[in-house]
Design a protein around this motif. Structure first.
Motif, PDB file in Angstrom:
ATOM      1  N   ALA A   1       0.860  -1.192   0.000  1.00 24.17           N
ATOM      2  CA  ALA A   1       0.000   0.000   0.000  1.00 24.17           C
ATOM      3  C   ALA A   1       0.892   1.237   0.000  1.00 24.17           C
ATOM      4  CB  ALA A   1      -0.922  -0.027   1.213  1.00 24.17           C
ATOM      5  N   TRP A   2       1.452   1.557  -1.160  1.00 25.82           N
ATOM      6  CA  TRP A   2       2.483   2.587  -1.262  1.00 25.82           C
ATOM      7  C   TRP A   2       1.985   4.008  -0.957  1.00 25.82           C
ATOM      8  CZ3 TRP A   2       6.382   0.058  -0.240  1.00 25.82           C
ATOM      9  CH2 TRP A   2       6.581  -1.221  -0.746  1.00 25.82           C
ATOM     10  N   PRO A   3       0.765   4.386  -1.316  1.00 24.11           N
ATOM     11  CA  PRO A   3       0.307   5.721  -0.890  1.00 24.11           C
ATOM     12  C   PRO A   3       0.248   5.848   0.636  1.00 24.11           C
ATOM     13  CG  PRO A   3      -1.062   4.910  -2.691  1.00 24.11           C
ATOM     14  CD  PRO A   3      -0.198   3.765  -2.253  1.00 24.11           C
ATOM     15  N   SER A   4      -0.180   4.804   1.301  1.00 27.83           N
ATOM     16  CA  SER A   4      -0.215   4.805   2.766  1.00 27.83           C
ATOM     17  C   SER A   4       1.198   4.874   3.343  1.00 27.83           C
ATOM     18  CB  SER A   4      -0.928   3.548   3.273  1.00 27.83           C
ATOM     19  OG  SER A   4      -0.904   3.486   4.677  1.00 27.83           O
ATOM     20  N   VAL A   5       2.112   4.135   2.747  1.00 33.04           N
ATOM     21  CA  VAL A   5       3.508   4.155   3.212  1.00 33.04           C
ATOM     22  C   VAL A   5       4.079   5.559   3.066  1.00 33.04           C
ATOM     23  CG1 VAL A   5       5.846   3.302   2.747  1.00 33.04           C
ATOM     24  CG2 VAL A   5       3.931   1.703   2.776  1.00 33.04           C
ATOM     25  N   ALA A   6       3.871   6.196   1.906  1.00 30.90           N
ATOM     26  CA  ALA A   6       4.400   7.544   1.680  1.00 30.90           C
ATOM     27  C   ALA A   6       3.806   8.546   2.674  1.00 30.90           C
ATOM     28  CB  ALA A   6       4.104   7.984   0.246  1.00 30.90           C
ATOM     29  N   THR A   7       2.506   8.448   2.914  1.00 32.26           N
ATOM     30  CA  THR A   7       1.853   9.346   3.869  1.00 32.26           C
ATOM     31  C   THR A   7       2.431   9.158   5.266  1.00 32.26           C
ATOM     32  OG1 THR A   7      -0.180   9.296   2.580  1.00 32.26           O
ATOM     33  CG2 THR A   7      -0.370   9.989   4.882  1.00 32.26           C
ATOM     34  N   ASN A   8       2.657   7.911   5.650  1.00 27.45           N
ATOM     35  CA  ASN A   8       3.151   7.644   6.993  1.00 27.45           C
ATOM     36  C   ASN A   8       4.643   7.928   7.157  1.00 27.45           C
ATOM     37  OD1 ASN A   8       0.971   6.652   8.865  1.00 27.45           O
ATOM     38  ND2 ASN A   8       0.510   5.560   6.970  1.00 27.45           N
ATOM     39  N   VAL A   9       5.403   7.898   6.079  1.00 30.38           N
ATOM     40  CA  VAL A   9       6.795   8.354   6.151  1.00 30.38           C
ATOM     41  C   VAL A   9       6.799   9.856   6.449  1.00 30.38           C
ATOM     42  CG1 VAL A   9       8.877   8.787   4.784  1.00 30.38           C
ATOM     43  CG2 VAL A   9       7.827   6.527   4.753  1.00 30.38           C
ATOM     44  N   ALA A  10       5.920  10.605   5.775  1.00 27.50           N
ATOM     45  CA  ALA A  10       5.815  12.045   6.052  1.00 27.50           C
ATOM     46  C   ALA A  10       5.341  12.270   7.487  1.00 27.50           C
ATOM     47  CB  ALA A  10       4.851  12.698   5.064  1.00 27.50           C
ATOM     48  N   TRP A  11       4.363  11.499   7.943  1.00 29.51           N
ATOM     49  CA  TRP A  11       3.833  11.609   9.302  1.00 29.51           C
ATOM     50  C   TRP A  11       4.948  11.340  10.320  1.00 29.51           C
ATOM     51  CZ3 TRP A  11      -1.792  11.675   9.670  1.00 29.51           C
ATOM     52  CH2 TRP A  11      -2.271  11.809  10.968  1.00 29.51           C
ATOM     53  N   PHE A  12       5.751  10.306  10.050  1.00 30.08           N
ATOM     54  CA  PHE A  12       6.884   9.965  10.914  1.00 30.08           C
ATOM     55  C   PHE A  12       7.874  11.127  10.989  1.00 30.08           C
ATOM     56  CE2 PHE A  12      11.285   8.607  11.207  1.00 30.08           C
ATOM     57  CZ  PHE A  12      11.288   7.860  12.382  1.00 30.08           C
ATOM     58  N   LEU A  13       8.230  11.701   9.840  1.00 29.32           N
ATOM     59  CA  LEU A  13       9.205  12.794   9.816  1.00 29.32           C
ATOM     60  C   LEU A  13       8.689  14.022  10.569  1.00 29.32           C
ATOM     61  CD1 LEU A  13      10.486  12.471   6.138  1.00 29.32           C
ATOM     62  CD2 LEU A  13      11.709  11.865   8.251  1.00 29.32           C
ATOM     63  N   ILE A  14       7.408  14.333  10.393  1.00 29.40           N
ATOM     64  CA  ILE A  14       6.831  15.472  11.111  1.00 29.40           C
ATOM     65  C   ILE A  14       6.909  15.243  12.618  1.00 29.40           C
ATOM     66  CG2 ILE A  14       4.664  16.698  11.593  1.00 29.40           C
ATOM     67  CD1 ILE A  14       3.972  16.148   8.566  1.00 29.40           C
ATOM     68  N   SER A  15       6.530  14.050  13.066  1.00 27.61           N
ATOM     69  CA  SER A  15       6.570  13.739  14.507  1.00 27.61           C
ATOM     70  C   SER A  15       7.996  13.740  15.038  1.00 27.61           C
ATOM     71  CB  SER A  15       5.920  12.382  14.773  1.00 27.61           C
ATOM     72  OG  SER A  15       4.564  12.412  14.441  1.00 27.61           O
ATOM     73  N   ALA A  16       8.931  13.183  14.283  1.00 25.00           N
ATOM     74  CA  ALA A  16      10.325  13.122  14.723  1.00 25.00           C
ATOM     75  C   ALA A  16      10.918  14.525  14.859  1.00 25.00           C
ATOM     76  CB  ALA A  16      11.150  12.284  13.748  1.00 25.00           C
ATOM     77  N   VAL A  17      10.667  15.382  13.873  1.00 28.35           N
ATOM     78  CA  VAL A  17      11.176  16.754  13.934  1.00 28.35           C
ATOM     79  C   VAL A  17      10.538  17.502  15.105  1.00 28.35           C
ATOM     80  CG1 VAL A  17      11.200  18.982  12.720  1.00 28.35           C
ATOM     81  CG2 VAL A  17      11.818  16.886  11.502  1.00 28.35           C
TER      82      VAL A  17
END
Length: 115
Positions: free
Chosen positions: A54-70
């Motif tokens: 589910a690549w759109p979900s993966v891409a969205t959650n990579v962005a979500w991860f980066l926002i939370s990490a920052v």
């Protein structure tokens, strides 16, 4: 093994929804607990989405991860800065030391008291 990945995905969903609900209801402030739950949830969704393709979900959650990490790193930086700051308090002139000079007593800033 596939059951483990499904459980991981559902755990991520629960973490993110609980974090969103508790902040939206005003039960917690959007601080480190909220960001940590989002970080965990996005990691779980990345794993689950990758295994399901589910690549759109993966891409969205990579962005979500980066926002939370920052956000977590920025919060950590602010906490360290606040802990170092202190405003001096000047004691009135009638309070003197044995040498006849004024004493300066450091007072923590108001922001440090909230941490």
């Amino acid at each position: 093994m596939e059951l483990l990945w499904e459980i991981t995905g559902w755990a991520g969903a629960v973490a993110m929804l609980c974090a969103y609900m508790t902040v939206s209801m005003g039960w917690i402030k959007p601080g480190t607990t909220f960001q940590a739950a989002n970080l965990f949830g996005s990691c779980a969704f990345i794993i689950n989405g990758t295994l399901h393709g589910a690549w759109p979900s993966v891409a969205t959650n990579v962005a979500w991860f980066l926002i939370s990490a920052v956000a977590l790193l920025r919060m950590r930086g602010r906490q360290e800065t606040v802990a170092v700051e202190a405003e001096p308090i000047v004691v009135p002139a009638y309070v003197t030391t044995d040498t006849g000079t004024q004493m300066v007593i450091p007072r923590p800033s108001a922001a440090a008291n909230c941490a």
